[in-house]
Design a protein around this motif. Structure first.
Motif, PDB file in Angstrom:
ATOM      1  N   ILE A  19       0.997  -1.110  -0.108  1.00  0.00           N
ATOM      2  CA  ILE A  19      -0.044  -0.192  -0.009  1.00  0.00           C
ATOM      3  C   ILE A  19       0.995   1.300   0.054  1.00  0.00           C
ATOM      4  CG2 ILE A  19      -1.629   1.354   1.284  1.00  0.00           C
ATOM      5  CD1 ILE A  19      -2.682  -1.317   2.656  1.00  0.00           C
ATOM      6  N   MET A  20       0.848   2.086  -0.994  1.00  0.00           N
ATOM      7  CA  MET A  20       1.614   3.335  -1.121  1.00  0.00           C
ATOM      8  C   MET A  20       0.625   4.349  -0.728  1.00  0.00           C
ATOM      9  SD  MET A  20       3.807   4.958  -4.154  1.00  0.00           S
ATOM     10  CE  MET A  20       5.043   3.653  -4.094  1.00  0.00           C
ATOM     11  N   THR A  74       1.383  10.531   6.743  1.00  0.00           N
ATOM     12  CA  THR A  74       2.221   9.688   7.840  1.00  0.00           C
ATOM     13  C   THR A  74       1.378   9.141   8.729  1.00  0.00           C
ATOM     14  OG1 THR A  74       4.068  10.880   7.519  1.00  0.00           O
ATOM     15  CG2 THR A  74       4.047   9.505   9.701  1.00  0.00           C
ATOM     16  N   THR A  75       0.474   9.973   9.379  1.00  0.00           N
ATOM     17  CA  THR A  75      -0.694   9.488  10.633  1.00  0.00           C
ATOM     18  C   THR A  75      -1.424   8.585  10.005  1.00  0.00           C
ATOM     19  OG1 THR A  75      -0.332  11.742  11.648  1.00  0.00           O
ATOM     20  CG2 THR A  75      -2.424  10.373  12.166  1.00  0.00           C
ATOM     21  N   PHE A  76      -1.950   8.564   8.902  1.00  0.00           N
ATOM     22  CA  PHE A  76      -2.927   7.523   8.243  1.00  0.00           C
ATOM     23  C   PHE A  76      -2.151   6.301   8.112  1.00  0.00           C
ATOM     24  CE2 PHE A  76      -7.115   9.094   6.835  1.00  0.00           C
ATOM     25  CZ  PHE A  76      -7.610   7.930   6.985  1.00  0.00           C
ATOM     26  N   ALA A  77      -0.881   6.318   7.514  1.00  0.00           N
ATOM     27  CA  ALA A  77      -0.110   5.228   7.455  1.00  0.00           C
ATOM     28  C   ALA A  77      -0.047   4.326   8.762  1.00  0.00           C
ATOM     29  CB  ALA A  77       1.351   5.436   6.825  1.00  0.00           C
ATOM     30  N   ALA A  94       9.732   6.498   3.570  1.00  0.00           N
ATOM     31  CA  ALA A  94      10.316   6.934   2.472  1.00  0.00           C
ATOM     32  C   ALA A  94      10.195   8.474   2.191  1.00  0.00           C
ATOM     33  CB  ALA A  94       9.590   6.379   1.330  1.00  0.00           C
ATOM     34  N   ASP A  95       9.648   9.307   3.239  1.00  0.00           N
ATOM     35  CA  ASP A  95       9.651  10.529   3.200  1.00  0.00           C
ATOM     36  C   ASP A  95      10.983  11.145   3.913  1.00  0.00           C
ATOM     37  OD1 ASP A  95       9.382  13.242   3.414  1.00  0.00           O
ATOM     38  OD2 ASP A  95       7.103  13.262   4.476  1.00  0.00           O
ATOM     39  N   VAL A  96      11.693  11.454   2.826  1.00  0.00           N
ATOM     40  CA  VAL A  96      13.181  11.879   3.415  1.00  0.00           C
ATOM     41  C   VAL A  96      13.479  13.472   3.349  1.00  0.00           C
ATOM     42  CG1 VAL A  96      14.252   9.840   2.720  1.00  0.00           C
ATOM     43  CG2 VAL A  96      14.148  11.716   1.049  1.00  0.00           C
ATOM     44  N   TYR A 111       4.062   2.259   2.290  1.00  0.00           N
ATOM     45  CA  TYR A 111       5.099   3.039   2.292  1.00  0.00           C
ATOM     46  C   TYR A 111       4.615   4.570   2.552  1.00  0.00           C
ATOM     47  CZ  TYR A 111       6.207  -1.015  -0.678  1.00  0.00           C
ATOM     48  OH  TYR A 111       6.555  -2.219  -1.256  1.00  0.00           O
ATOM     49  N   ASP A 112       5.178   5.035   3.499  1.00  0.00           N
ATOM     50  CA  ASP A 112       4.735   6.531   3.832  1.00  0.00           C
ATOM     51  C   ASP A 112       6.146   7.482   2.892  1.00  0.00           C
ATOM     52  OD1 ASP A 112       3.956   8.708   4.771  1.00  0.00           O
ATOM     53  OD2 ASP A 112       5.649   8.840   6.272  1.00  0.00           O
ATOM     54  N   THR A 113       5.284   7.948   1.811  1.00  0.00           N
ATOM     55  CA  THR A 113       6.290   8.738   0.746  1.00  0.00           C
ATOM     56  C   THR A 113       5.978   9.973   1.170  1.00  0.00           C
ATOM     57  OG1 THR A 113       4.097   9.182  -0.977  1.00  0.00           O
ATOM     58  CG2 THR A 113       5.459   7.013  -0.924  1.00  0.00           C
TER      59      THR A 113
END
Length: 454
Positions: free
Chosen positions: A103-104, A114-117, A137-139, A188-190
């Motif tokens: 799930i992306m 991020t919270t929803f992930a 993955a949020d850099v 995946y938290d993008t």
């Protein structure tokens, strides 16, 4: 949730409910008000226009059933159209794909990705018995990785991260890590941006092509209304996402995003955020949401919430105590804590038809805190036998709970009122069942006057 739209529609439909006959004039007048209510709720203009047109056509062409009034018939038509606009059926995440299911999460910065992930990870673990892995993955956003780590730790879900690396490579490595270590779900938290740009879209496309996620969920802030739809359309054109998550639905009094996004993108809403806590997430049910919008409540969702927090054994014990009139303050405290697990009182009442029309914003949640504090300051013996609570005990209880004697007296009075009500319920049940028990196990007494078969 949707209070502004609900109030507008209720006032509009009140007159129609009492009509003995539907005419082109009174339908047209009411639909003008519906159009105004939709536009005031920030619903997309094209969605509003098509909605009103469809309701008008079906209202004038419908045969009125004998069992309902014409006014009730048009309310039913509007309800069905609301369901259709919001997607018709509940969108479930596809979990039948080969493990690990991917799930992306995509969307703008600040939308709540991020919270929803974290919320989805917790929901999947508790409701679907999945073993999820979160991938950071949020850099780019400061502290984004740390935020996901804190969320993961709070719900007991591992987080894969490589620090400030290449996000596409992190996603590829995260997928492989999940596969090698027995995780059957990877989220995946993008990264997002403050606005849509080409660099963001290209990076997301590369990440998608690297792991081919089974679901791409676009996260939008419900409170920005129709603007969420405009952003969604841009993401859809580049990523073909499979579902929508609306965050901050509990603070959305209008409903523009929820009523527009499916119609404009063709992609259904699958999850909604209904609070700040990580367990405050619901599947989006268009039929239930339509009922809420029209002020009809949502009893099915309330029952589902209750089933999650109410233990079957506790329920049976409570039933016995009601029948035998042995309900004490220990039971009072237990029921109070159960109610708190259901969520905020105003949210619970909003699901009950009739009660959702009360001024719920005026309900003071702190009152429950005071009651629990008073009950918790009593000894088990005092809660078992409240009649022993004299003046000196009340003073001690008040001091221990940080309240005063008046508050202690008020709690005891509430308990006595509840006990008296339960006594009446128990007496009534006994009369109805002739001394039997409440529920499906009850067998009615045999009729002694009934002649035996020869």
């Amino acid at each position: 949730m949707f209070s502004q739209l609900t109030d507008s529609l209720e006032n509009t439909l009140k007159n129609l409910r009492g009509q003995g006959k539907l005419t082109e004039e009174n339908v047209a007048e009411s639909l003008r008000e519906v159009r105004r209510a939709f536009l005031a709720a920030d619903v997309n203009f094209n969605v509003t226009r098509d909605f009103v047109k469809s309701v008008k056509e079906k209202s004038m062409g419908a045969e009125v059933l004998n069992s309902v009034t014409p006014g009730q018939q048009i309310v039913k038509i509007i309800h069905d159209e609301l369901v259709a606009v919001m997607g018709g059926e509940t969108k479930e995440i596809n979990l039948s794909a080969p493990s690990p299911v991917g799930i992306m999460m995509v969307g703008l910065q600040g939308s709540g990705k991020t919270t929803f992930a974290g919320k989805i990870a917790l929901w999947m673990r508790s409701k679907k018995k999945r073993k999820p892995l979160l991938v950071a993955a949020d850099v780019y956003r400061p502290a984004a990785i740390k935020q996901l780590q804190v969320l993961g730790k709070s719900i007991g879900v591992p987080v894969y991260d490589e620090g400030q690396g290449n996000p596409v490579e992190i996603i590829k490595h995260g997928y492989q890590y999940a596969k090698d270590n027995g995780f059957d779900l990877v989220i995946y938290d993008t990264a997002g941006r403050l606005q849509i740009d080409e660099e963001l879209m290209q990076e997301l496309e590369k990440a998608r092509d690297a792991v081919h996620p089974d679901e791409i969920l676009f996260v939008a802030d419900a409170m920005i209304g129709q603007e969420a739809v405009n952003v969604a359309e841009t993401f859809w054109n580049r990523l073909n996402f499979t579902g929508v998550c609306l965050s901050k639905m509990d603070g959305d009094t209008r409903g523009g995003a929820a009523l527009s996004i499916k119609k404009m993108t063709g992609v259904p809403i699958c999850f909604i955020g209904v609070g700040e806590k990580l367990n405050e997430i619901d599947l989006f049910h268009p039929d239930r949401m339509a009922s809420r919008i029209l002020g009809m409540g949502d009893v099915v969702s309330l029952v589902e919430k209750a089933q999650q927090v109410i233990d079957e054994k506790d329920a049976k014990d409570l039933k016995k105590k009601i029948l035998n009139n042995t309900f004490d303050l220990n039971d009072f405290l237990k029921q109070l804590r159960t109610i708190k697990k259901l969520g905020r009182i105003k949210d619970i009442l909003s699901l009950i038809p009739g009660l959702n029309k009360l001024p719920l914003d005026q309900i003071d949640e702190k009152q429950l805190v005071y009651v629990e504090a008073v009950l918790s300051s009593m000894t088990p013996k005092e809660r078992k036998k409240p009649q022993i609570i004299d003046g000196s005990r009340k003073a001690r209880i008040a001091k221990g709970s940080g309240t005063d004697a008046a508050r202690v007296n008020a709690v005891l009075k509430q308990y006595e009122s509840m006990k008296e009500m339960f006594k009446k319920v128990g007496d009534f049940a006994k009369r109805q069942n002739n001394g039997g028990t409440i529920g499906s196990n009850y067998t009615p007494p045999k009729d002694k006057n009934k002649k035996k078969k020869r």
